[in-house]
Motif scaffolding. Structure first.
Motif, PDB file in Angstrom:
ATOM      1  N   LYS A 256      21.119  50.991  55.599  1.00 36.54           N
ATOM      2  CA  LYS A 256      19.907  51.884  56.224  1.00 36.54           C
ATOM      3  C   LYS A 256      20.597  52.359  57.393  1.00 36.54           C
ATOM      4  CE  LYS A 256      15.732  49.514  56.302  1.00 36.54           C
ATOM      5  NZ  LYS A 256      15.025  48.313  56.513  1.00 36.54           N
TER       6      LYS A 256
ATOM      7  N   LYS B 161      21.400  40.250  57.744  1.00 40.82           N
ATOM      8  CA  LYS B 161      20.331  39.545  58.625  1.00 40.82           C
ATOM      9  C   LYS B 161      19.534  40.305  59.436  1.00 40.82           C
ATOM     10  CE  LYS B 161      20.619  36.083  62.005  1.00 40.82           C
ATOM     11  NZ  LYS B 161      21.483  35.859  63.377  1.00 40.82           N
ATOM     12  N   GLU B 162      19.863  41.303  59.815  1.00 40.28           N
ATOM     13  CA  GLU B 162      19.109  42.336  60.572  1.00 40.28           C
ATOM     14  C   GLU B 162      18.365  43.397  59.680  1.00 40.28           C
ATOM     15  OE1 GLU B 162      21.691  44.501  63.415  1.00 40.28           O
ATOM     16  OE2 GLU B 162      21.681  42.614  64.757  1.00 40.28           O
ATOM     17  N   ASN B 163      18.252  42.996  58.489  1.00 43.02           N
ATOM     18  CA  ASN B 163      17.614  43.898  57.456  1.00 43.02           C
ATOM     19  C   ASN B 163      17.957  45.223  57.367  1.00 43.02           C
ATOM     20  OD1 ASN B 163      15.496  44.866  55.507  1.00 43.02           O
ATOM     21  ND2 ASN B 163      13.761  44.960  57.056  1.00 43.02           N
ATOM     22  N   ARG B 164      19.310  45.437  57.442  1.00 41.42           N
ATOM     23  CA  ARG B 164      19.879  46.561  57.553  1.00 41.42           C
ATOM     24  C   ARG B 164      20.413  47.175  56.151  1.00 41.42           C
ATOM     25  NH1 ARG B 164      20.922  49.183  62.572  1.00 41.42           N
ATOM     26  NH2 ARG B 164      20.199  47.999  64.242  1.00 41.42           N
TER      27      ARG B 164
ATOM     28  N   TRP C  79      19.625  47.847  52.165  1.00 39.98           N
ATOM     29  CA  TRP C  79      18.171  48.366  51.133  1.00 39.98           C
ATOM     30  C   TRP C  79      18.849  47.956  49.604  1.00 39.98           C
ATOM     31  CZ3 TRP C  79      13.416  49.063  50.907  1.00 39.98           C
ATOM     32  CH2 TRP C  79      12.846  49.995  50.044  1.00 39.98           C
TER      33      TRP C  79
ATOM     34  N   ASP D 287       9.780  51.118  53.629  1.00 41.10           N
ATOM     35  CA  ASP D 287       9.341  49.575  53.769  1.00 41.10           C
ATOM     36  C   ASP D 287       8.956  49.319  55.477  1.00 41.10           C
ATOM     37  OD1 ASP D 287      11.689  50.209  55.603  1.00 41.10           O
ATOM     38  OD2 ASP D 287      12.825  48.254  55.060  1.00 41.10           O
TER      39      ASP D 287
ATOM     40  N   ASP E  80       9.632  49.976  58.307  1.00 41.58           N
ATOM     41  CA  ASP E  80      10.469  49.162  59.167  1.00 41.58           C
ATOM     42  C   ASP E  80      10.170  49.615  60.547  1.00 41.58           C
ATOM     43  OD1 ASP E  80      12.938  48.506  60.948  1.00 41.58           O
ATOM     44  OD2 ASP E  80      14.152  48.259  58.951  1.00 41.58           O
TER      45      ASP E  80
END
Ligand SMILES: C[S@@+](CC[C@H](N)C(=O)[O-])C[C@H]1O[C@@H](n2cnc3c(N)ncnc32)[C@H](O)[C@@H]1O
Length: 641
Positions: free
Chosen positions: A353, A336-339, A341, A279, A281
């Motif tokens: 992640k 919130k921290e896009n951790r 998946w 993605d 990141d």
């Protein structure tokens, strides 16, 4: 007024132990600086064992005499062999040829508490290998006889056969004093690794508990030494060796500041390849890991709650037997921290992640070392064969470099490793390779007996008369290989590496006074030899004498020595002027003044240089005493020899 005499004996072990006791219990020292046992008992209170109580412990024939063997001071020295060394002036690596008991005694003054890691691979006591028979009545004579360095017949090197009535005792008597003295050399955060097999593992563990303390036992590693079993084994085919690990001082808990701290194994490329970045990141590559765990027997309702899939907006719960790994609040932060998946199309069960940049810097060691991880005996033999011509580098029991590199990765970066059963010097080879690989500057001290090869062996015919010769030659050849690989780049900052080593050899002291003292008693000395003419025994060079003075004054064997001049006279400056040594046979007031002005920490000159002029000696003592540090101590300690 007389100057202090340089003590030519190796460190006095009881004195050292007394000093340690004094630091901990100054109150138990009474009249005459002797220990008052009653006071010591009182200081220790409940901790004192009642006398006469039956005790747990290992006992064997000869154990009671070992303390005498440990305490007997060495009368030897280590003589430099510059012609066998590489880059003598700049290197910090050392190879010592000699019996390791005597050498360990000689190293006590200079290396006390300075060694970060010790690795030894002693004879396993298989019934076929030679176990060094110590003879403390005259340890150096015994050494010369065993290694065939005397004119007389010499003692035959024989194996310690299983049929011998003292099979285990002989081995334990050899190992115990060496392990005891080795412990003194370890730094407080130091560690020792010992290779062994089933013949002596049980006994070795017991004596290590005795010497190092049970609390300092770190691990017993199982190392897979072979790829395939031997079909002719009577019962089981042994596929492994053990490696016992003891710390000088294990940490009492994880956050303690004192004691041995192990590093992690570096992550291998292959492990890093499991991380990717589908993605894009910004935090870089990551791997997805399960973010649920077992419910366990305790109900954990705070870990069982729905989370919302951002794409489908559906509520997602863990399966009935599982819960989330984190409480709701922490999970919200991860989301919130896009951790979290949800898979390429956003509809998978959620996983966490884990970013490569955030994982622990390496891998926690386990006690199981497979051959793929630490190599095996077959590779070890191949490593030597690749350096020597067919048959030349005969050595039966080498260890693979990778095995020793693994131990170093866990315990040291820029410190000293000591191996006092060095054999073919695999440890030195491993240091050179690992420093090349990771850019660290580990240094080594190898100690190896000049155990003679039989005259009909290939090694002997090729000019290597002893195992020590093979060890030294192996180091030289590894150095050559690395130099070839780094050709033209060795001067570049990143490629700089210590590719030298100093060779020293165990011998009797270069000072007549000391030799005569031990043979005939002190009183006879002056009558028998005219020390006032020449204090040295024949055929000793200034380098021999310098090395002995350095060693007995507590300087490391790798220190820098420079020749300087005072007027027309030569003076040696050791460790950038910390110690000045004057070996000329005449000293004058002017020279004394000039030396005092240089303010070395120590100044040592020959007693004979005063030509029995007591007034000049007294003057010298006063000159050095008059220059003082802020705390009132003299700037220079002046000694004669
Ligand atoms: C098993 S080998 C070590 C092999 C080494 N790890 C290697 O990879 O080459 C043990 C070595 O200890 C040496 N040795 C035995 N007694 C000794 C002593 N008293 N002092 C010094 N070395 C000794 C033997 O000569 C032998 O070479």
């Amino acid at each position: 007024m007389k100057p202090e005499k340089l003590n030519l004996e190796s460190m006095n072990i009881p004195d050292h132990k007394k000093q340690l006791l004094k630091e901990a219990f100054p109150e138990v020292f009474g009249e005459g600086d002797k220990v008052d046992f009653e006071k010591l008992k009182a200081a220790l209170g409940e901790q004192v064992e009642q006398p006469g109580k039956e005790r747990f412990g290992l006992s064997w024939a000869g154990k009671s005499k070992l303390i005498q063997i440990i305490q007997e001071q060495s009368r030897g020295t280590l003589r430099p062999a510059k012609e066998e060394s590489v880059d003598w002036d700049t290197t910090e690596n050392v190879f010592i040829e000699g019996d390791n008991l005597e050498v360990l005694k000689l190293l006590q003054k200079s290396y006390l508490g300075k060694i970060k890691m010790i690795y030894i691979d002693p004879p396993y006591n298989t019934g076929k290998d030679f176990v060094y028979p110590d003879d403390f009545s005259d340890s150096l004579k015994n050494y010369f006889e065993i290694t065939g360095q005397t004119d007389s017949e010499g003692k035959k090197i024989t194996a310690n056969p299983e049929s011998s009535g003292r099979y285990h005792s002989n081995w334990l008597n050899m190992m115990y004093p060496r392990l005891f003295l080795a412990r003194n050399l370890l730094s407080d955060d130091g560690v020792i690794f010992i290779s062994i097999d089933d013949n002596e593992i049980a006994n070795l563990r017991k004596i290590c508990d005795d010497i190092y303390g049970e609390d300092n036992f770190i691990a017993c590693i199982i190392w897979q030494k072979k790829q395939s079993p031997q079909n002719d084994a009577s019962y089981f085919s042994a596929m492994h060796d053990y490696i016992l690990v003891y710390a000088k001082m294990a940490k009492v808990n994880r956050s303690a500041t004192m004691g041995f701290e192990r590093y992690l194994f570096p992550r291998e490329e292959e492990q890093n390849m499991r991380y990717s970045n589908p993605d894009n990141d910004m935090r870089g590559p990551w791997a997805s890991v399960d973010c649920t765990c077992n419910k366990t027997s305790i109900e954990r309702p705070n870990l069982y709650y729905p989370i919302i899939n951002p794409k489908s907006k559906k509520e997602i719960l863990p399966s009935t037997q599982r819960v989330w790994r984190y409480e709701k609040k922490s999970m919200q932060i991860l989301l919130k921290e896009n951790r979290i998946w949800w898979g390429e199309d956003g509809n998978n069960f959620p996983r966490q992640k884990r970013f490569l940049s955030e994982v622990q810097g390496g891998i926690v060691p386990s006690t199981w070392w497979e051959r793929e991880f630490a190599s095996d005996n077959q590779t070890a033999r191949r490593e030597i064969r690749s350096l020597f011509k067919e048959g030349e580098g005969d050595f039966d029991t080498p260890k693979p470099t990778r095995l020793i590199s693994r131990m170093m990765q866990l315990s040291m970066k820029d410190d000293i490793v000591l191996d006092f059963f060095a054999g073919s010097c695999t440890t030195a080879h491993a240091v050179l390779d690992l420093n090349k690989e990771d850019g660290s500057s580990r240094k080594y001290i190898m100690v190896q007996l000049p155990e003679p090869y039989s005259e009909d062996s290939e090694s002997f015919k090729a000019g290597y008369k002893t195992i020590a010769d093979i060890g030294k030659e192996r180091i030289r050849r590894v150095i050559k290989t690395i130099k070839k690989e780094k050709k033209g780049k060795l001067d570049l900052e990143d490629n700089r590496q210590d590719l030298g080593f100093r060779v020293y050899k165990l011998d009797t002291s270069s000072f007549k006074q000391w030799q005569a003292k031990t043979d005939d008693g002190e009183k006879a000395v002056a009558d028998k030899i005219d020390m006032f003419v020449d204090p040295f025994i024949q055929k000793r060079t200034p380098e021999d004498i310098l090395a002995e003075i350095m060693l007995k004054s507590g300087f490391e064997l790798s220190v820098k020595i420079e020749e300087q001049k005072i007027g027309k006279k030569k003076i040696y400056s050791v460790s950038d002027g910390a110690l000045l040594i004057y070996l000329e046979d005449e000293i004058t007031e002017d020279i004394i003044k000039a030396v005092a002005e240089k303010e070395p920490h120590q100044f040592i000159c020959l007693d004979v240089a005063f030509h029995k002029r007591d007034d000049l000696k007294a003057n010298a003592v006063l000159t050095f005493k008059s220059r003082k540090n802020a705390d009132g101590t003299p700037k220079t300690i002046f000694k004669t020899v």
